[in-house]
Write a protein that holds these residues in place. Structure first.
Motif, PDB file in Angstrom:
ATOM      1  N   ASN A 158       0.847  -1.190   0.000  1.00 34.26           N
ATOM      2  CA  ASN A 158       0.000   0.000   0.000  1.00 34.26           C
ATOM      3  C   ASN A 158       0.882   1.239   0.000  1.00 34.26           C
ATOM      4  N   GLY A 159       1.035   1.901   1.147  1.00 36.16           N
ATOM      5  CA  GLY A 159       1.877   3.086   1.208  1.00 36.16           C
ATOM      6  C   GLY A 159       3.342   2.752   1.041  1.00 36.16           C
ATOM      7  N   LEU A 160       4.092   3.691   0.478  1.00 40.72           N
ATOM      8  CA  LEU A 160       5.540   3.523   0.350  1.00 40.72           C
ATOM      9  C   LEU A 160       6.204   4.887   0.379  1.00 40.72           C
ATOM     10  N   LEU A 204      13.921   2.039   1.626  1.00 37.67           N
ATOM     11  CA  LEU A 204      12.565   2.046   1.095  1.00 37.67           C
ATOM     12  C   LEU A 204      11.652   1.392   2.118  1.00 37.67           C
ATOM     13  N   TYR A 205      10.546   2.064   2.441  1.00 33.79           N
ATOM     14  CA  TYR A 205       9.540   1.529   3.349  1.00 33.79           C
ATOM     15  C   TYR A 205       8.282   1.196   2.553  1.00 33.79           C
ATOM     16  N   VAL A 206       7.691   0.017   2.823  1.00 28.06           N
ATOM     17  CA  VAL A 206       6.461  -0.394   2.146  1.00 28.06           C
ATOM     18  C   VAL A 206       5.511  -0.990   3.183  1.00 28.06           C
ATOM     19  N   ALA A 207       4.267  -0.527   3.181  1.00 28.87           N
ATOM     20  CA  ALA A 207       3.256  -1.043   4.099  1.00 28.87           C
ATOM     21  C   ALA A 207       2.509  -2.207   3.467  1.00 28.87           C
ATOM     22  N   ALA A 240       1.963  -5.162   8.378  1.00 32.90           N
ATOM     23  CA  ALA A 240       3.183  -4.634   8.974  1.00 32.90           C
ATOM     24  C   ALA A 240       3.839  -3.673   7.992  1.00 32.90           C
ATOM     25  N   ILE A 241       4.918  -3.022   8.433  1.00 31.55           N
ATOM     26  CA  ILE A 241       5.713  -2.174   7.563  1.00 31.55           C
ATOM     27  C   ILE A 241       7.072  -2.832   7.361  1.00 31.55           C
ATOM     28  N   ALA A 293      -3.547  -5.664  16.868  1.00 31.23           N
ATOM     29  CA  ALA A 293      -2.994  -5.627  15.519  1.00 31.23           C
ATOM     30  C   ALA A 293      -3.659  -4.496  14.764  1.00 31.23           C
ATOM     31  N   MET A 294      -2.884  -3.495  14.385  1.00 32.78           N
ATOM     32  CA  MET A 294      -3.399  -2.347  13.657  1.00 32.78           C
ATOM     33  C   MET A 294      -3.140  -2.542  12.167  1.00 32.78           C
ATOM     34  N   ARG A 295      -3.601  -1.587  11.363  1.00 33.41           N
ATOM     35  CA  ARG A 295      -3.479  -1.699   9.914  1.00 33.41           C
ATOM     36  C   ARG A 295      -2.764  -0.473   9.358  1.00 33.41           C
ATOM     37  N   PRO A 296      -1.559  -0.620   8.792  1.00 30.35           N
ATOM     38  CA  PRO A 296      -0.869   0.536   8.215  1.00 30.35           C
ATOM     39  C   PRO A 296      -1.443   0.888   6.851  1.00 30.35           C
TER      40      PRO A 296
END
Length: 397
Positions: free
Chosen positions: A261-263, A272-275, A291-292, A317-320
């Motif tokens: 999703n997000g990056l 680089l970060y990716v959700a 997770a991220i 457990a949350m959702r990024p």
């Protein structure tokens, strides 16, 4: 996988709207409450012109002393506007000094002008956006947009023409491009999950795992029918578009990050970060882990993938969702989950949560804007929120 993790982000709005997690109101985690303003003490109404009674804002929560370096305690959270279907993809236009937003449900885009009146002014920017989602501006000020409906990534050129950057990979149509960023080398990176492969935020597949009984018809809209083809769910990917050749390359696959999703990139471009977000229609294993993930960038490609954070809070457990980095290297992340926990999580580069922002609904996407790039804009379902910070968004994120 917990029951929260199995819910869609839309389901969280209804199914978890009555859950409270705030010790200030004396409710245990998971208890049912009747008031919509349980997350603040004293309660707040979240009206467009409402400000908290006290500062620092009670819903901006420092968890580590280092958060004080980026948090401006004299700034309240503000609800700027409400009235859309589902806001996504905020991107700040430096030249125009406005915030661009996508409404994935009503299939239009908005322009928010923060300098037009005390609360700013929201106006229609693009009447038909083909269920646009993520947006960004490149170094030349050109708008790059992910379109769920057309399953493509486009760029608006200075002469007003549209350049299709990506709509296929290895002869197959894309799923529903979601978020997009420009790397330091000018490469355009975007995620391609299947969150828009349905009738609400895009159009349905012709058949296959996302429409196995063929009950959903993608050919009803006469304006779009001629451009729809034999569309079927494919593997999740994170793609890169080469700035010189235009080649579309899959830099990460579903085994690397499922449901991407997000990056965003770190300020120096070395990470680089990716959700990994929710399970989409027709998803096949491996499934998202909510997770991220973080990758080291070596010669322009992601390597050494590993868990950055499991994105849990108070045992939940949350959702990024959307991600943005500030100039200090901290990661600001939209978070979905129970009321009292949802909002924005802020992590330092080591994966430690140093602060969080409580909001009355989960945050789908966010960005830094304003002339100084120090205003955090947060898209939260049907509403837009803002917070002045003591830091700035990384220029290419």
């Amino acid at each position: 996988m917990s029951s929260v993790a199995r819910l869609t982000r839309r389901g969280l709005l209804g199914g978890l709207a009555g859950l409270a997690a705030s010790p200030a109101v004396g409710h245990a985690l998971g208890s049912i409450v009747s008031s919509p303003s349980v997350i603040s003490s004293p309660p707040r109404t979240w009206g467009v012109d409402e400000t908290p009674a006290n500062l620092p804002d009670p819903d901006v929560l420092p968890l580590d002393p280092s958060f004080g370096l980026v948090n401006y305690g004299n700034s309240p959270l503000r609800k700027l506007w409400q009235g859309s279907g589902w806001l996504e993809g905020p991107a700040w236009c430096t030249v125009g000094r406005f915030l661009l937003l996508s409404d994935t449900i009503t299939s239009c885009q908005y322009r928010y002008d923060p300098e037009d009146g005390p609360q700013g002014h929201m106006s229609l920017y693009r009447r038909q956006s083909f269920n646009a989602n993520g947006n960004t501006f490149d170094a030349e000020g050109r708008l790059i947009t992910c379109e769920h409906g057309m399953r493509r990534v486009i760029r608006w050129e200075h002469d007003g023409s549209v350049n299709v950057l990506a709509d296929r990979y290895r002869g197959k149509t894309l799923n529903s491009p979601n978020d997009v960023v420009v790397a330091p080398d000018g490469g355009i990176w975007f995620t391609d999950p299947a969150y828009g492969d349905g009738v609400v935020e895009g159009h349905a597949d012709v058949d296959g795992p996302a429409n196995p009984q063929r009950h959903l018809n993608p050919y009803l809209d006469a304006e779009l029918t001629a451009q729809y083809g034999g569309l079927r769910r494919q593997e999740d990917h994170t793609f890169r578009v080469d700035p010189k050749t235009g080649k579309v390359e899959a830099v990460l696959g579903q085994k690397d990050v499922a449901g991407p999703n997000g990056l965003c990139f770190s300020p120096d471009g070395t990470r680089l970060y990716v959700a990994s977000s929710g399970v989409a229609a027709g998803s096949q294993p491996p499934l998202p882990d909510h997770a991220i993930h973080v990758f080291d960038m070596k010669q322009g490609r992601p390597t050494n993938g590993r868990l950055f954070t499991d994105f849990t809070l108070a045992g939940r457990a949350m959702r990024p969702d959307g991600l943005r980095a500030d100039v200090e290297g901290n990661l600001w992340c939209g978070a979905w989950g129970p009321l009292g926990l949802c909002g924005v999580f802020i992590y330092n580069p080591h994966g430690q949560m140093i602060g969080r922002i409580r909001l009355p609904v989960g945050c789908s996407n966010l960005t830094f804007g304003g002339p100084k790039r120090n205003i955090l804009y947060m898209c939260c379902g049907t509403a837009l929120f803002s917070l002045i910070t003591a830091t700035q968004g990384a220029g290419h994120s």
